[in-house]
Enzyme design. Structure first.
Site, short mmCIF file in Angstrom:
data_model
loop_
_atom_site.label_atom_id
_atom_site.label_comp_id
_atom_site.label_asym_id
_atom_site.label_seq_id
_atom_site.Cartn_x
_atom_site.Cartn_y
_atom_site.Cartn_z
N GLU A 197 -27.43 11.16 -51.84
CA GLU A 197 -26.33 11.07 -52.88
C GLU A 197 -25.26 10.02 -53.60
O GLU A 197 -25.60 9.89 -54.58
CB GLU A 197 -24.89 11.08 -51.45
N GLY A 224 -26.57 10.55 -47.38
CA GLY A 224 -26.09 9.21 -48.42
C GLY A 224 -27.15 8.67 -49.13
O GLY A 224 -26.74 8.41 -49.87
N GLU A 249 -28.37 16.74 -43.78
CA GLU A 249 -26.79 16.57 -42.97
C GLU A 249 -26.76 17.89 -41.35
O GLU A 249 -26.21 17.82 -40.49
CB GLU A 249 -25.46 16.62 -43.22
N ALA A 267 -26.77 7.68 -44.27
CA ALA A 267 -25.66 7.13 -44.12
C ALA A 267 -25.99 6.82 -42.34
O ALA A 267 -27.33 7.39 -41.84
CB ALA A 267 -23.94 8.14 -44.00
#
Length: 258
Positions: free
Chosen positions: A112, A109, A132, A65
């Site tokens: 994911e 992300g 993360e 992200a």
């Protein structure tokens, strides 16, 4: 309006979506996720689109992200905007199949996002991870839940707590990806798989997708009962008659979605 963060190509009944933020290794930000949601809306409404392929670049599917976009946000801002929630739900609720074609980094992300797709075809260069923890946070688009379901508690805990990456060969052994292919064959392999799906009855494809996903949410007895009812229901459609007649006649079936 022209897309700024995606490149969309049409290949007959297959739509190929390329993440296109090369300056940020395709990091996911609100603009990209918003554009992706819009492309999914259009693809779902288009009866001519039967399967999607989602990919990035050779260097990165998506490296995570966009940290710059998130770093200064408060808890209230993240909570009130349900950060990541709407885009994730849009992908989850998309009824047609999505294949993730992953080369290079699929981290945070990006990992994911790949797991939100229906299955992953990985180039031999692919690397998956949930780093993360290095930022003092945790996955926020389902990483703790999907990774654990796909590869088991031990590997998921290892990856999430140590931030180690899993290469494509390990990811295939662990069941995170469906197959590993040469990097220069990745898009061809993904498009061929998508074309195979696109040639099937769209009714049967959507029902099969729904039931495989339901296997993660229901008991075995409930899932089998759902399967049997939908299996029975397909006998109400022309595609079932065509598929079985084609088998008996030893010819390719011509499915119409009716």
């Amino acid at each position: 309006m022209p897309l700024k963060t995606l490149i969309v190509e049409r290949h007959d009944a297959v739509t190929l979506i390329r993440l296109n933020r090369p300056e940020a290794l395709n990091a996911l930000n609100n603009e990209l996720l918003g554009e992706l949601s819009g492309v999914l809306d259009a693809a779902e409404a288009d009866e001519g689109v039967r399967c999607l392929v989602l990919t990035g670049s050779q260097r990165a599917f998506a490296a995570g992200a966009d940290i710059k976009e998130m770093s200064d946000k408060s808890y209230a801002q993240m909570f009130m905007t349900d950060f990541f929630g709407p885009a994730a739900r849009r992908i989850e609720q998309f009824r047609k199949p999505i294949i993730a074609a992953v080369a290079g980094y699929a981290l945070g992300g990006g990992c994911e996002l790949a797991m939100l797709c229906d299955f992953i075809i990985a180039a031999e260069t692919a690397k998956f991870g949930q780093p993360e923890i290095n930022l003092g946070v945790m996955p926020g688009i389902g990483g703790t839940q999907r990774l654990t379901r796909f590869v088991g508690k031990s590997k998921a805990m290892d990856m999430i707590l140590t931030a180690r990456m899993m290469d494509a060969a390990e990811a295939e052994r662990a069941g995170l990806v469906s197959r590993m292919v040469a990097a220069d064959k990745l898009i061809d392999e993904a498009l061929a798989a998508a074309a195979k799906i696109a040639g099937q009855s769209p009714l049967a494809v959507m029902m099969n997708k729904e039931l495989v996903n339901a296997a993660y949410e229901t008991t075995l007895s409930t899932g089998v009962a759902m399967e049997r009812r939908l299996f029975h229901s397909l006998f109400a459609f022309d595609d079932q008659k065509e598929g079985m007649a084609a088998f008996v006649d030893k010819r390719p079936a011509k499915f119409t979605g009716t």
